[in-house]
Design a protein around this motif. Structure first.
Motif, PDB file in Angstrom:
ATOM      1  N   VAL A 192       0.858  -1.178   0.000  1.00 31.94           N
ATOM      2  CA  VAL A 192       0.000   0.000   0.000  1.00 31.94           C
ATOM      3  C   VAL A 192       0.899   1.234   0.000  1.00 31.94           C
ATOM      4  O   VAL A 192       1.786   1.361   0.846  1.00 31.94           O
ATOM      5  CB  VAL A 192      -0.932   0.005   1.235  1.00 31.94           C
ATOM      6  N   ASP A 193       0.677   2.125  -0.942  1.00 31.36           N
ATOM      7  CA  ASP A 193       1.432   3.378  -1.035  1.00 31.36           C
ATOM      8  C   ASP A 193       0.654   4.470  -0.301  1.00 31.36           C
ATOM      9  O   ASP A 193      -0.464   4.807  -0.681  1.00 31.36           O
ATOM     10  CB  ASP A 193       1.616   3.757  -2.497  1.00 31.36           C
ATOM     11  N   ALA A 194       1.266   5.013   0.754  1.00 30.78           N
ATOM     12  CA  ALA A 194       0.608   6.036   1.573  1.00 30.78           C
ATOM     13  C   ALA A 194       1.103   7.438   1.264  1.00 30.78           C
ATOM     14  O   ALA A 194       0.770   8.382   1.980  1.00 30.78           O
ATOM     15  CB  ALA A 194       0.826   5.719   3.050  1.00 30.78           C
ATOM     16  N   VAL A 199       3.537  -1.150   3.977  1.00 25.68           N
ATOM     17  CA  VAL A 199       3.092   0.221   3.704  1.00 25.68           C
ATOM     18  C   VAL A 199       4.316   0.998   3.258  1.00 25.68           C
ATOM     19  O   VAL A 199       5.323   1.038   3.967  1.00 25.68           O
ATOM     20  CB  VAL A 199       2.478   0.874   4.967  1.00 25.68           C
ATOM     21  N   ARG A 200       4.239   1.603   2.093  1.00 27.47           N
ATOM     22  CA  ARG A 200       5.372   2.375   1.568  1.00 27.47           C
ATOM     23  C   ARG A 200       5.074   3.864   1.592  1.00 27.47           C
ATOM     24  O   ARG A 200       3.933   4.286   1.417  1.00 27.47           O
ATOM     25  CB  ARG A 200       5.681   1.967   0.126  1.00 27.47           C
ATOM     26  N   HIS A 201       6.120   4.628   1.769  1.00 27.17           N
ATOM     27  CA  HIS A 201       6.083   6.085   1.662  1.00 27.17           C
ATOM     28  C   HIS A 201       5.070   6.729   2.612  1.00 27.17           C
ATOM     29  O   HIS A 201       4.359   7.661   2.233  1.00 27.17           O
ATOM     30  CB  HIS A 201       5.814   6.518   0.221  1.00 27.17           C
ATOM     31  N   ALA A 202       5.036   6.240   3.834  1.00 26.50           N
ATOM     32  CA  ALA A 202       4.118   6.814   4.818  1.00 26.50           C
ATOM     33  C   ALA A 202       4.597   8.205   5.227  1.00 26.50           C
ATOM     34  O   ALA A 202       5.789   8.417   5.448  1.00 26.50           O
ATOM     35  CB  ALA A 202       4.042   5.918   6.051  1.00 26.50           C
ATOM     36  N   PRO A 203       3.683   9.163   5.339  1.00 29.10           N
ATOM     37  CA  PRO A 203       4.058  10.500   5.795  1.00 29.10           C
ATOM     38  C   PRO A 203       4.576  10.440   7.243  1.00 29.10           C
ATOM     39  O   PRO A 203       4.132   9.595   8.027  1.00 29.10           O
ATOM     40  CB  PRO A 203       2.759  11.300   5.729  1.00 29.10           C
ATOM     41  N   PRO A 204       5.490  11.310   7.593  1.00 25.12           N
ATOM     42  CA  PRO A 204       6.034  11.316   8.956  1.00 25.12           C
ATOM     43  C   PRO A 204       4.958  11.397  10.043  1.00 25.12           C
ATOM     44  O   PRO A 204       5.086  10.766  11.090  1.00 25.12           O
ATOM     45  CB  PRO A 204       6.942  12.552   8.982  1.00 25.12           C
ATOM     46  N   LYS A 205       3.894  12.132   9.793  1.00 25.58           N
ATOM     47  CA  LYS A 205       2.843  12.243  10.814  1.00 25.58           C
ATOM     48  C   LYS A 205       2.104  10.919  11.009  1.00 25.58           C
ATOM     49  O   LYS A 205       1.660  10.613  12.108  1.00 25.58           O
ATOM     50  CB  LYS A 205       1.867  13.363  10.461  1.00 25.58           C
ATOM     51  N   LEU A 206       1.984  10.126   9.964  1.00 26.83           N
ATOM     52  CA  LEU A 206       1.367   8.803  10.110  1.00 26.83           C
ATOM     53  C   LEU A 206       2.276   7.899  10.933  1.00 26.83           C
ATOM     54  O   LEU A 206       1.811   7.159  11.799  1.00 26.83           O
ATOM     55  CB  LEU A 206       1.074   8.174   8.746  1.00 26.83           C
ATOM     56  N   LEU A 207       3.569   7.983  10.693  1.00 29.19           N
ATOM     57  CA  LEU A 207       4.524   7.196  11.480  1.00 29.19           C
ATOM     58  C   LEU A 207       4.478   7.613  12.948  1.00 29.19           C
ATOM     59  O   LEU A 207       4.518   6.762  13.837  1.00 29.19           O
ATOM     60  CB  LEU A 207       5.936   7.376  10.934  1.00 29.19           C
ATOM     61  N   ALA A 208       4.388   8.911  13.192  1.00 30.30           N
ATOM     62  CA  ALA A 208       4.312   9.405  14.571  1.00 30.30           C
ATOM     63  C   ALA A 208       3.035   8.916  15.248  1.00 30.30           C
ATOM     64  O   ALA A 208       3.051   8.532  16.428  1.00 30.30           O
ATOM     65  CB  ALA A 208       4.377  10.934  14.588  1.00 30.30           C
ATOM     66  N   LEU A 209       1.930   8.906  14.518  1.00 28.87           N
ATOM     67  CA  LEU A 209       0.667   8.429  15.062  1.00 28.87           C
ATOM     68  C   LEU A 209       0.749   6.934  15.369  1.00 28.87           C
ATOM     69  O   LEU A 209       0.293   6.472  16.427  1.00 28.87           O
ATOM     70  CB  LEU A 209      -0.463   8.717  14.065  1.00 28.87           C
ATOM     71  N   ALA A 210       1.353   6.179  14.476  1.00 28.01           N
ATOM     72  CA  ALA A 210       1.529   4.741  14.701  1.00 28.01           C
ATOM     73  C   ALA A 210       2.407   4.497  15.921  1.00 28.01           C
ATOM     74  O   ALA A 210       2.125   3.591  16.727  1.00 28.01           O
ATOM     75  CB  ALA A 210       2.139   4.089  13.462  1.00 28.01           C
ATOM     76  N   PHE A 244       6.372  -0.629   7.753  1.00 23.69           N
ATOM     77  CA  PHE A 244       6.538   0.619   6.997  1.00 23.69           C
ATOM     78  C   PHE A 244       7.842   0.551   6.218  1.00 23.69           C
ATOM     79  O   PHE A 244       8.901   0.303   6.791  1.00 23.69           O
ATOM     80  CB  PHE A 244       6.567   1.834   7.929  1.00 23.69           C
ATOM     81  N   GLU A 245       7.779   0.782   4.915  1.00 24.71           N
ATOM     82  CA  GLU A 245       8.966   0.768   4.056  1.00 24.71           C
ATOM     83  C   GLU A 245       9.137   2.137   3.409  1.00 24.71           C
ATOM     84  O   GLU A 245       8.170   2.772   3.022  1.00 24.71           O
ATOM     85  CB  GLU A 245       8.810  -0.263   2.932  1.00 24.71           C
ATOM     86  N   GLY A 246      10.367   2.575   3.268  1.00 21.02           N
ATOM     87  CA  GLY A 246      10.656   3.804   2.538  1.00 21.02           C
ATOM     88  C   GLY A 246       9.992   5.037   3.116  1.00 21.02           C
ATOM     89  O   GLY A 246       9.636   5.932   2.388  1.00 21.02           O
ATOM     90  N   ALA A 247       9.854   5.064   4.427  1.00 21.58           N
ATOM     91  CA  ALA A 247       9.195   6.194   5.078  1.00 21.58           C
ATOM     92  C   ALA A 247      10.240   7.152   5.628  1.00 21.58           C
ATOM     93  O   ALA A 247      11.322   6.746   6.035  1.00 21.58           O
ATOM     94  CB  ALA A 247       8.306   5.696   6.210  1.00 21.58           C
TER      95      ALA A 247
END
Length: 95
Positions: free
Chosen positions: A34-36, A66-77, A88-91
């Protein structure tokens, strides 16, 4: 590769999950990606959708990432403790 919409909030989560579930059937046997990168507006519903997608992929014996997740999504996770569960890949690094 499947693309997440620009907006993934509670009001659209069910429809997004339905759309992704239908698209899973066309993904290769090896795994679902999934490309985010297109996510612009999201809330915890985005995490719920991704976790359900991962559950479905595992039930079908497929990998999930999950590829290319925005930094805010990573922070939320990270805040909710699911960053170690989702792949998460390539984030970019989360703040």
């Amino acid at each position: 590769m499947l693309l997440l919409p620009a907006t993934l909030t509670m009001p659209v989560a069910r429809d997004t999950l339905r759309m992704l579930s239908q698209a899973f059937k066309q993904e290769p046997d090896t795994g679902i990606v999934v490309d985010a990168s297109g996510l612009q507006q999201f809330d915890t519903a985005a995490l719920a959708v991704l976790l359900e997608c991962q559950r479905v992929a595992q039930a079908w014996g497929k990998g999930f990432a999950v590829r290319h997740a925005p930094p805010k999504l990573l922070a939320l996770a990270r805040l909710y403790g699911v960053d170690a569960v989702l792949s998460f890949e390539g984030a970019a690094a989360a703040p």
